[in-house]
Design a protein around this motif. Structure first.
Motif, PDB file in Angstrom:
ATOM      1  N   SER A 234       0.836  -1.203   0.000  1.00 52.30           N
ATOM      2  CA  SER A 234       0.000   0.000   0.000  1.00 52.30           C
ATOM      3  C   SER A 234       0.871   1.253   0.000  1.00 52.30           C
ATOM      4  N   PRO A 235       1.433   1.605  -1.155  1.00 52.86           N
ATOM      5  CA  PRO A 235       2.298   2.785  -1.209  1.00 52.86           C
ATOM      6  C   PRO A 235       1.510   4.083  -1.063  1.00 52.86           C
ATOM      7  N   VAL A 236       2.134   5.064  -0.436  1.00 50.26           N
ATOM      8  CA  VAL A 236       1.528   6.390  -0.307  1.00 50.26           C
ATOM      9  C   VAL A 236       1.777   7.158  -1.605  1.00 50.26           C
ATOM     10  N   GLN A 237       0.706   7.707  -2.174  1.00 52.57           N
ATOM     11  CA  GLN A 237       0.798   8.413  -3.445  1.00 52.57           C
ATOM     12  C   GLN A 237       1.150   9.889  -3.256  1.00 52.57           C
ATOM     13  N   ARG A 238       0.512  10.521  -2.288  1.00 53.27           N
ATOM     14  CA  ARG A 238       0.752  11.944  -2.053  1.00 53.27           C
ATOM     15  C   ARG A 238       0.208  12.314  -0.681  1.00 53.27           C
ATOM     16  N   LEU A 239       0.725  13.416  -0.150  1.00 49.91           N
ATOM     17  CA  LEU A 239       0.255  13.907   1.138  1.00 49.91           C
ATOM     18  C   LEU A 239      -0.961  14.804   0.943  1.00 49.91           C
ATOM     19  N   LEU A 240      -1.802  14.854   1.961  1.00 49.73           N
ATOM     20  CA  LEU A 240      -2.927  15.780   1.994  1.00 49.73           C
ATOM     21  C   LEU A 240      -2.506  16.981   2.814  1.00 49.73           C
ATOM     22  N   GLN A 242      -3.432  21.172   3.638  1.00 46.74           N
ATOM     23  CA  GLN A 242      -4.331  22.309   3.508  1.00 46.74           C
ATOM     24  C   GLN A 242      -3.848  23.423   4.426  1.00 46.74           C
ATOM     25  N   ASP A 243      -3.725  24.625   3.856  1.00 52.43           N
ATOM     26  CA  ASP A 243      -3.246  25.784   4.607  1.00 52.43           C
ATOM     27  C   ASP A 243      -1.893  25.493   5.265  1.00 52.43           C
ATOM     28  N   GLY A 244      -1.057  24.725   4.570  1.00 47.40           N
ATOM     29  CA  GLY A 244       0.275  24.416   5.055  1.00 47.40           C
ATOM     30  C   GLY A 244       0.350  23.314   6.078  1.00 47.40           C
ATOM     31  N   ILE A 245      -0.789  22.717   6.434  1.00 46.73           N
ATOM     32  CA  ILE A 245      -0.824  21.663   7.456  1.00 46.73           C
ATOM     33  C   ILE A 245      -1.023  20.302   6.781  1.00 46.73           C
ATOM     34  N   VAL A 246      -0.170  19.353   7.112  1.00 48.72           N
ATOM     35  CA  VAL A 246      -0.317  17.991   6.590  1.00 48.72           C
ATOM     36  C   VAL A 246      -1.371  17.279   7.436  1.00 48.72           C
ATOM     37  N   GLY A 247      -2.425  16.815   6.763  1.00 48.94           N
ATOM     38  CA  GLY A 247      -3.530  16.189   7.480  1.00 48.94           C
ATOM     39  C   GLY A 247      -3.844  14.776   7.044  1.00 48.94           C
ATOM     40  N   GLY A 248      -2.886  14.125   6.383  1.00 51.64           N
ATOM     41  CA  GLY A 248      -3.113  12.753   5.940  1.00 51.64           C
ATOM     42  C   GLY A 248      -2.411  12.486   4.631  1.00 51.64           C
ATOM     43  N   ALA A 249      -2.851  11.450   3.931  1.00 54.55           N
ATOM     44  CA  ALA A 249      -2.231  11.060   2.670  1.00 54.55           C
ATOM     45  C   ALA A 249      -3.191  10.212   1.853  1.00 54.55           C
ATOM     46  N   VAL A 250      -2.907  10.131   0.570  1.00 53.96           N
ATOM     47  CA  VAL A 250      -3.635   9.230  -0.319  1.00 53.96           C
ATOM     48  C   VAL A 250      -2.808   7.964  -0.472  1.00 53.96           C
ATOM     49  N   VAL A 251      -3.416   6.829  -0.141  1.00 55.99           N
ATOM     50  CA  VAL A 251      -2.727   5.542  -0.157  1.00 55.99           C
ATOM     51  C   VAL A 251      -3.346   4.660  -1.237  1.00 55.99           C
ATOM     52  N   LEU A 252      -2.485   4.028  -2.045  1.00 53.15           N
ATOM     53  CA  LEU A 252      -2.968   3.088  -3.051  1.00 53.15           C
ATOM     54  C   LEU A 252      -3.120   1.726  -2.391  1.00 53.15           C
ATOM     55  N   ARG A 253      -4.368   1.297  -2.211  1.00 52.11           N
ATOM     56  CA  ARG A 253      -4.653   0.042  -1.518  1.00 52.11           C
ATOM     57  C   ARG A 253      -5.548  -0.831  -2.363  1.00 52.11           C
ATOM     58  N   GLU A 254      -5.047  -2.037  -2.673  1.00 51.16           N
ATOM     59  CA  GLU A 254      -5.795  -3.009  -3.452  1.00 51.16           C
ATOM     60  C   GLU A 254      -6.317  -2.406  -4.752  1.00 51.16           C
ATOM     61  N   GLY A 255      -5.443  -1.628  -5.408  1.00 51.68           N
ATOM     62  CA  GLY A 255      -5.754  -1.104  -6.726  1.00 51.68           C
ATOM     63  C   GLY A 255      -6.543   0.186  -6.764  1.00 51.68           C
ATOM     64  N   ARG A 256      -6.918   0.737  -5.625  1.00 53.04           N
ATOM     65  CA  ARG A 256      -7.644   2.012  -5.656  1.00 53.04           C
ATOM     66  C   ARG A 256      -7.095   2.952  -4.601  1.00 53.04           C
ATOM     67  N   GLU A 257      -7.266   4.232  -4.841  1.00 50.04           N
ATOM     68  CA  GLU A 257      -6.762   5.238  -3.933  1.00 50.04           C
ATOM     69  C   GLU A 257      -7.704   5.430  -2.745  1.00 50.04           C
ATOM     70  N   GLY A 303      13.181   6.076  -1.927  1.00 43.49           N
ATOM     71  CA  GLY A 303      13.145   7.495  -1.609  1.00 43.49           C
ATOM     72  C   GLY A 303      11.775   8.121  -1.544  1.00 43.49           C
ATOM     73  N   ASP A 304      10.730   7.314  -1.392  1.00 47.22           N
ATOM     74  CA  ASP A 304       9.366   7.860  -1.348  1.00 47.22           C
ATOM     75  C   ASP A 304       9.200   8.875  -0.219  1.00 47.22           C
ATOM     76  N   GLY A 305       9.719   8.548   0.953  1.00 47.92           N
ATOM     77  CA  GLY A 305       9.548   9.436   2.103  1.00 47.92           C
ATOM     78  C   GLY A 305      10.186  10.790   1.874  1.00 47.92           C
ATOM     79  N   LEU A 306      11.382  10.802   1.281  1.00 46.52           N
ATOM     80  CA  LEU A 306      12.056  12.073   1.019  1.00 46.52           C
ATOM     81  C   LEU A 306      11.265  12.915   0.029  1.00 46.52           C
ATOM     82  N   ARG A 307      10.760  12.289  -1.035  1.00 49.07           N
ATOM     83  CA  ARG A 307       9.981  13.037  -2.028  1.00 49.07           C
ATOM     84  C   ARG A 307       8.680  13.566  -1.420  1.00 49.07           C
ATOM     85  N   LEU A 308       8.033  12.757  -0.590  1.00 50.79           N
ATOM     86  CA  LEU A 308       6.808  13.218   0.056  1.00 50.79           C
ATOM     87  C   LEU A 308       7.112  14.417   0.958  1.00 50.79           C
TER      88      LEU A 308
END
Length: 587
Positions: A234-240, A242-257, A303-308
């Protein structure tokens, strides 16, 4: 899971190695709802492949051994080691919370460690260095306690096993090396093999986990006991954000985000960048294309964590002196046509082996730490105008069968397959061996003759092999006067090629003492934390002792978990006026 396909938790942890699971377990133990997302189909990360050693000064385990940390010594040592990248606030947090983390995990979870009374720092003679009391190893673990989840635990590196059996780093390895020299050791080895084969018959695999596999298994059990879900593959695709605050992430799980909303924050613990060719090209001087490097780390560590982190405003300092924990490695052919990467930790320190470059000449103290050895290799290859940055380990028949080299085990295990596939080169004479490995025969013959003369006296006049506490610890105490030196004189002669690899990356996201990711201006990114190899090494790009990756991983995972739970002493982790102090002067 909510109806709209999203998930709400307190904390999302990206990665299931020691740092990520440490953060997850700490946060969950303090009442938070935690989810771990793991990119790989198996959990454990680099930790599962590691030696399972942790370097943490001042622990209760050391005091129980009668080893008391002198006041300020560990800080002086880290100041000396980290040089221009000494971060006072992070070092102080590590030294304060490391012992506390060990107490938390050993008293409230199934984690247990053993500390040998003597295991020197790699630079024990430096200011603040110690002869023991800082490095501990994970205690073996019965995999049956994991139930069906044992099937999803990442395995150890095959080249570091014997018939699929993991060997413990401490006393167990000592018995295996002396199995045919001591009746006690032979009996120990026979019993260990018997138990292993019985476990394989009953369960399809060995159930006795050792080293890093034991640490990954114990942390998984601690997470299971707290009900922490681990999403595999379940790789993390991108961080969520808003207003400069990280409030979660989009995770690819079982073929869907899936949108995972994290009320308290996201912890990046994705294992650094050992297989990110682009960043290796930027930060590894010996790898101009990024491909002249061979890492035994999991292939999913790209390097996923560094890019995120960078996508949210964090940054990676490219000026760290060493971007990774360097390790000499050899490339091993595996059944089926694939290859493995064998890290060379201790074989270089044994008596009767030297390392030579393509010109047939030695270049370094072979018994020094893997990290130091590789730095000398790069320096010497450049200075001598050689192309490929590689070298050869050279030994005689007595050494090969008495100690083994690389993945070639000592007698009575056979060596034929390694000769056939070219991993091990052999020559009836040194000149014949030199021709086989492509180095000048006269140069190699002269180099061995000079080494042999020193070995007979027990003093390496040129490079000081056997001159430090760490050298001698890794040698053979039964060989005197120098446990790291013996003549190379009993043909046939053998060689194994070494190339540069790593056991983890050091260059990572800049963080503060609370593990918060920092912008280039030094401001925290709200809601975003980084630990383990996704964070810049607190050691400043140096390698002071056994376990300097896992020790800080467990400690700062614990710190991040406390910070997310609101249980961290803010005053104790406040940054000083200057993030980087001047380096401590050398002795």
């Amino acid at each position: 899971m909510a109806e709209n396909g999203s998930v709400d938790v307190d904390v999302l942890v990206v990665g299931s190695g020691a740092s990520g699971m440490s953060a997850a377990v700490t946060a969950a133990a303090h009442g938070l709802e935690v989810l771990v997302a793991e990119k790989a189909p198996l959990y454990g990360g680099t930790t599962a492949r590691s030696g399972g050693w942790l370097w943490i000064p001042g622990t209760r385990l050391a005091r129980e051994q009668g080893l008391h940390e002198p006041e300020g010594a560990a800080r002086r040592y880290l100041r000396h080691e980290a040089g221009t990248h000494f971060d006072a606030a992070r070092v102080d947090a590590f030294l304060r919370y490391g012992p506390e983390a060990i107490d938390f995990f050993t008293q409230r979870t199934c984690l247990q460690f053993d500390m040998p009374p003597v295991f020197p720092d790699y630079h024990a003679e430096a200011p603040g260095g110690a002869q023991g009391g800082r490095s501990m190893v994970t205690r073996p673990f019965d995999a049956r306690e994991l139930g069906h989840r044992i099937e999803s635990l990442a395995p150890p590196i095959p080249e570091l096993t014997v018939f699929g059996m993991m060997l413990g780093s401490g006393k167990e390895l000592w018995h295996f090396l002396r199995a045919f020299q001591s009746a006690e050791s032979l009996l120990y080895v026979a019993r260990r093999f018997g138990r292993h084969f019985l476990e394989v018959l009953r369960h399809g695999r060995g159930m006795t986990l050792t080293n890093g596999n034991a640490l990954a298994g114990r942390l998984a059990k601690a997470g299971m006991d707290l009900g922490i879900p681990v999403w595999l593959a379940s790789p993390v695709q991108r961080l969520l954000q808003q207003d400069g605050i990280v409030g979660g992430a989009v995770v690819l799980r079982e073929g869907r985000e899936v949108e995972v909303r994290a009320r308290r924050g996201v912890v990046l613990a994705a294992g650094g960048f050992p297989h990110d060719v682009e960043r290796r090209c930027q930060l590894f001087p010996h790898a101009p294309t990024g491909r002249e490097h061979f890492s035994p780390s999991p292939p999913h560590n790209t390097g996923d964590g560094l890019r995120l982190g960078e996508s949210a405003g964090g940054w990676v300092d490219p000026t760290i002196p060493n971007a990774a924990a360097w390790c000499p490695t050899s490339i091993v052919a595996r059944p089926g046509g694939s290859t493995g990467v064998m890290p060379h930790f201790i074989d270089r320190a044994k008596p009767g082996v030297i390392a030579v470059l393509a010109d047939g000449k030695r270049f370094a103290n072979e018994a020094n730490s893997y990290h130091d050895f590789v730095q000398e290799l790069v320096k010497a290859a450049r200075a001598r105008g050689l192309g490929e940055v590689s070298c050869w380990l050279v030994c005689d028949h007595r050494h090969l069968r008495g100690y083994g080299v690389g993945t070639v085990a000592k007698a009575p295990l056979p060596i034929g397959k390694y000769l056939r596939n070219g991993y091990l080169r052999r020559g009836a004479t040194l000149a014949a061996l030199a021709q086989s490995i492509g180095v000048p025969p006269e140069a190699l013959t002269e180099e061995v003759a000079a080494f042999n003369e020193d070995a007979r006296q027990g003093v390496d006049c040129r490079f000081g092999k056997g001159s430090t506490a760490y050298n001698r610890y890794q040698g053979d105490a039964l060989v005197q006067p120098n446990p790291c030196m013996a003549p190379i004189a009993h043909g046939p002669f053998y060689a194994v090629k070494l190339v540069i690899g790593d056991i983890g990356t050091f260059a990572g996201l800049q963080t503060d003492a609370r593990c918060r990711v920092l912008t280039r201006q030094g401001m925290p990114v709200p809601g975003l934390y980084a630990v383990g190899n996704d964070a810049a090494s607190v050691m400043g790009g140096n390698y002071p002792g056994a376990g300097i990756t896992l020790g800080p991983a467990l400690t700062f995972g614990y710190v991040a978990g406390l910070a997310l739970a609101g249980r961290l002493d803010a005053e104790a982790t406040a940054a000083p006026a200057a993030q980087h102090e001047q380096p401590f002067p050398s002795a």
